[in-house]
Scaffold this motif. Structure first.
Motif, mmCIF file in Angstrom:
data_model
loop_
_atom_site.group_PDB
_atom_site.id
_atom_site.type_symbol
_atom_site.label_atom_id
_atom_site.label_comp_id
_atom_site.label_asym_id
_atom_site.label_seq_id
_atom_site.Cartn_x
_atom_site.Cartn_y
_atom_site.Cartn_z
ATOM 1 N N THR A 88 0.834 -1.217 0.000
ATOM 2 C CA THR A 88 0.000 0.000 0.000
ATOM 3 C C THR A 88 0.865 1.261 0.000
ATOM 4 O O THR A 88 0.500 2.282 -0.587
ATOM 5 C CB THR A 88 -0.928 -0.004 1.239
ATOM 6 O OG1 THR A 88 -1.646 -1.231 1.257
ATOM 7 C CG2 THR A 88 -1.906 1.151 1.202
ATOM 8 N N PRO A 124 0.052 11.003 1.356
ATOM 9 C CA PRO A 124 -1.156 10.533 2.019
ATOM 10 C C PRO A 124 -0.837 9.857 3.350
ATOM 11 O O PRO A 124 0.174 9.161 3.467
ATOM 12 C CB PRO A 124 -1.736 9.518 1.028
ATOM 13 C CG PRO A 124 -0.609 9.125 0.135
ATOM 14 C CD PRO A 124 0.357 10.251 0.119
ATOM 15 N N PHE A 180 -1.547 7.126 6.017
ATOM 16 C CA PHE A 180 -2.182 5.801 6.051
ATOM 17 C C PHE A 180 -2.386 5.324 7.492
ATOM 18 O O PHE A 180 -1.526 5.563 8.350
ATOM 19 C CB PHE A 180 -1.303 4.775 5.340
ATOM 20 C CG PHE A 180 -1.243 4.989 3.847
ATOM 21 C CD1 PHE A 180 -2.235 4.468 3.024
ATOM 22 C CD2 PHE A 180 -0.200 5.716 3.266
ATOM 23 C CE1 PHE A 180 -2.190 4.656 1.651
ATOM 24 C CE2 PHE A 180 -0.145 5.911 1.901
ATOM 25 C CZ PHE A 180 -1.142 5.384 1.078
ATOM 26 N N ARG A 239 -11.576 8.245 7.747
ATOM 27 C CA ARG A 239 -11.601 8.551 6.301
ATOM 28 C C ARG A 239 -12.120 9.957 6.069
ATOM 29 O O ARG A 239 -11.617 10.675 5.197
ATOM 30 C CB ARG A 239 -12.474 7.526 5.558
ATOM 31 C CG ARG A 239 -11.812 6.169 5.494
ATOM 32 C CD ARG A 239 -12.448 5.230 4.479
ATOM 33 N NE ARG A 239 -11.728 3.969 4.531
ATOM 34 C CZ ARG A 239 -12.176 2.850 5.107
ATOM 35 N NH1 ARG A 239 -13.389 2.824 5.640
ATOM 36 N NH2 ARG A 239 -11.438 1.768 5.137
ATOM 37 N N LYS A 264 -6.110 7.419 4.718
ATOM 38 C CA LYS A 264 -6.369 6.216 3.909
ATOM 39 C C LYS A 264 -6.340 5.057 4.912
ATOM 40 O O LYS A 264 -5.283 4.809 5.526
ATOM 41 C CB LYS A 264 -5.257 5.991 2.876
ATOM 42 C CG LYS A 264 -4.984 7.201 2.007
ATOM 43 C CD LYS A 264 -5.926 7.219 0.832
ATOM 44 C CE LYS A 264 -5.704 8.436 -0.040
ATOM 45 N NZ LYS A 264 -6.976 9.028 -0.498
ATOM 46 N N HIS A 286 -6.820 1.137 6.241
ATOM 47 C CA HIS A 286 -6.882 -0.296 5.923
ATOM 48 C C HIS A 286 -7.158 -1.062 7.208
ATOM 49 O O HIS A 286 -6.423 -0.914 8.178
ATOM 50 C CB HIS A 286 -5.555 -0.781 5.326
ATOM 51 C CG HIS A 286 -5.333 -0.259 3.944
ATOM 52 N ND1 HIS A 286 -5.339 -1.074 2.839
ATOM 53 C CD2 HIS A 286 -5.140 1.009 3.497
ATOM 54 C CE1 HIS A 286 -5.145 -0.326 1.761
ATOM 55 N NE2 HIS A 286 -5.020 0.932 2.132
#
Ligand code: NAD
Length: 470
Positions: A321, A436, A438, A452, A457, A459
């Protein structure tokens, strides 16, 4: 048999310490002495800062210490004085020799047993508290009988411990069950009742289960194998969820509502850690193969294999990612203990993850509310490798808060489910991170839609990363 008046516990670790402190707390008429050969550990038990962190443990120890609860390095003296001895020493996986990487190392159990035989001048009940392979009590009996002085008799009991770290004190106050196994001889059964009488001071009789010795020994391995199997089962399903768009929390909830399945221990995660599950599963695998049951061994081995797969899968997902490279990127790892509410790091998933990050030349910032910096360095350093400690120190930074760890980070990785990670100011964290920004939630604990909305981002294991966008 007369009621127990004097207990000695050999091994002042995560099990011996809390278990016997609770006996002292609940049974003021019994003198309890917890012994260890590790003088530093005993010193800590006698200080204001106990060597292990467990909610409620301080109160239990501080209220009985010096009254009927004592700590000592003089193992021989307290063996001699005791009428009941708990053997609560470590039984780690063997590192070398026959069965290396699988079998339990019983050297500590044997050393403690030999000591009991050599120094005892009166008859005693010897209780296996450590988790051991089935039929270990037989070896203990052989050692005791071959080495004791005349007229000294030993009864051996198996009384495995089912406490979970992080909830040890409430588990000990109110256990689902206490299990006591004995030889089915008259004296074995009397010894079994004598120990049951100790627990009956605070545990209802119907929750004290008595069995034969071998059932009791095997039940402990079996219980841990079944618990670990549930985690590996839901983790295997989490991979299917990610690939299909199903949500592992929803699947676990829907399955858990079936009373035949039940809802507990169905939380997907980065994988189980801790000193017990892996060790005990491997122990059962080894036992099964020694008993010439290769299919049984293979069945349980898969629970372990799936756990390794889950940790690797999570790491691979992070690297891919982050645009397939984490070289020189800063990864903030939240949590280092193997679970919340403990400072224990043994077999923590964090260790595997961080070692992989270091191999990829990432910079890793770690924050855990209860694990000392020195413990983290020790866990990440390969013993015996020259200059390895220095290399580790170069790659990692130990932080005093989650905010400090997250500053200028490319990714935030949640490894331990500490409650405080839910309460963080994620707007502030987002502002300070590289974009970005994460988040990888290995514990399914954060509010992903909210994160979000902030811009992260996100996961989450067992959930499609595009969730909420479709
Ligand atoms: P631990 O390593 O924290 O403690 C064991 C202690 O025994 C150590 O302090 C060590 O110095 C001491 N010791 C070893 N040999 C000794 C000797 N000859 N004389 C005196 N002291 C000696 O281990 P732990 O986590 O308390 O686990 C103990 C046993 O209980 C293991 O078999 C484990 O599998 C089992 N168990 C652990 C848990 C858990 O949550 N940690 C739960 C249930 C059962």
């Amino acid at each position: 048999m007369a009621p127990i008046k004097n207990i000695c516990c050999i091994g002042a670790g995560y099990v011996g310490g809390p278990t016997c402190a609770v006996i002292a707390y609940k049974c003021h008429d019994i003198k309890v002495t917890i012994c260890d050969i590790n003088a530093q550990r005993i010193e800590a038990w006698m200080s204001d800062k106990l060597p292990i962190y467990e909610p409620g443990l301080d109160e239990v120890v501080f209220s009985r210490r010096g009254k009927n609860l004592f700590f000592s390095t003089d193992v021989d003296k307290h063996i001699q004085e005791a009428d009941l001895i708990f053997v609560s020493v470590n039984t780690p996986t063997k590192k070398k020799g026959l069965g290396a990487g699988m079998a339990a190392d019983l050297a500590y159990v044997e050393a403690a047993t030999r000591r009991i035989a050599q120094v005892s001048t009166s008859s005693k009940i010897v209780v296996e508290k450590s988790t051991v392979p089935c039929r270990t009590a037989e070896s203990m009996r052989a050692i005791l009988e071959a080495n004791c002085t005349a007229n000294v008799k030993f009864d051996i009991l198996s009384n495995p411990e089912f406490l979970a770290e992080g909830t040890a004190i409430s588990d000990l106050f109110n256990p689902d069950r206490v299990l006591i196994g004995s030889l089915q001889t008259e004296s074995g059964k009397i010894a079994q009742q004598t120990l049951a009488d100790v627990y009956a001071n605070w545990i209802p009789r119907e929750n004290i289960i008595t069995t034969n010795l071998w059932s009791s020994e095997l039940s402990k391995l079996a219980a841990n194998a079944l618990l670990a199997q549930r985690i590996s089962s839901i983790n295997a399903l989490s991979a299917v969820c990610e690939a299909t768009g199903a949500d592992v929390d929803e699947v676990a909830y829907a399955c858990g509502r079936d009373t035949r399945i039940g809802s507990k221990f169905l939380k997907a995660s980065v994988g189980f850690g801790g000193s017990c599950f892996q060790k005990d599963i491997l122990n059962l695998v080894y036992l099964s193969s020694q008993l010439n049951l290769p299919e049984v061994a293979e069945y349980w081995k898969q629970v372990y294999t799936m756990n390794e797969y889950q940790k690797n899968r999570f790491t691979r997902n992070i690297i891919s990612t982050l645009f397939n490279t984490i070289t020189n990127k800063k990864i903030a790892v939240l949590g280092f203990a193997f679970k919340k509410d403990t400072g224990d790091t043994r077999e923590s998933a964090a260790i595997t993850l961080i070692k992989s990050f270091m191999e990829e030349n990432a910079r890793v910032a770690i924050y855990d509310p209860k694990v000392d910096a020195e413990q983290i360095y020790m866990d990440l350093t390969e013993p015996g490798v020259v200059d390895n400690r220095k290399q580790v120190e170069k790659c990692i930074e130990i932080c005093g808060s989650a905010y400090e760890a997250a500053k200028d980070a490319d990714a935030l990785v949640v490894v331990t489910e500490w409650d405080e990670f839910r309460q963080l100011d994620y707007n502030l964290i987002y502002k300070d991170m590289h974009k970005p920004a994460f988040v990888f939630d290995g514990r399914l604990m954060l509010d992903a839609p909210k994160l979000r909305d902030i811009g992260f981002k996100v996961h989450v294991i067992g959930k499609n990363p595009l969730e909420g966008r479709a």
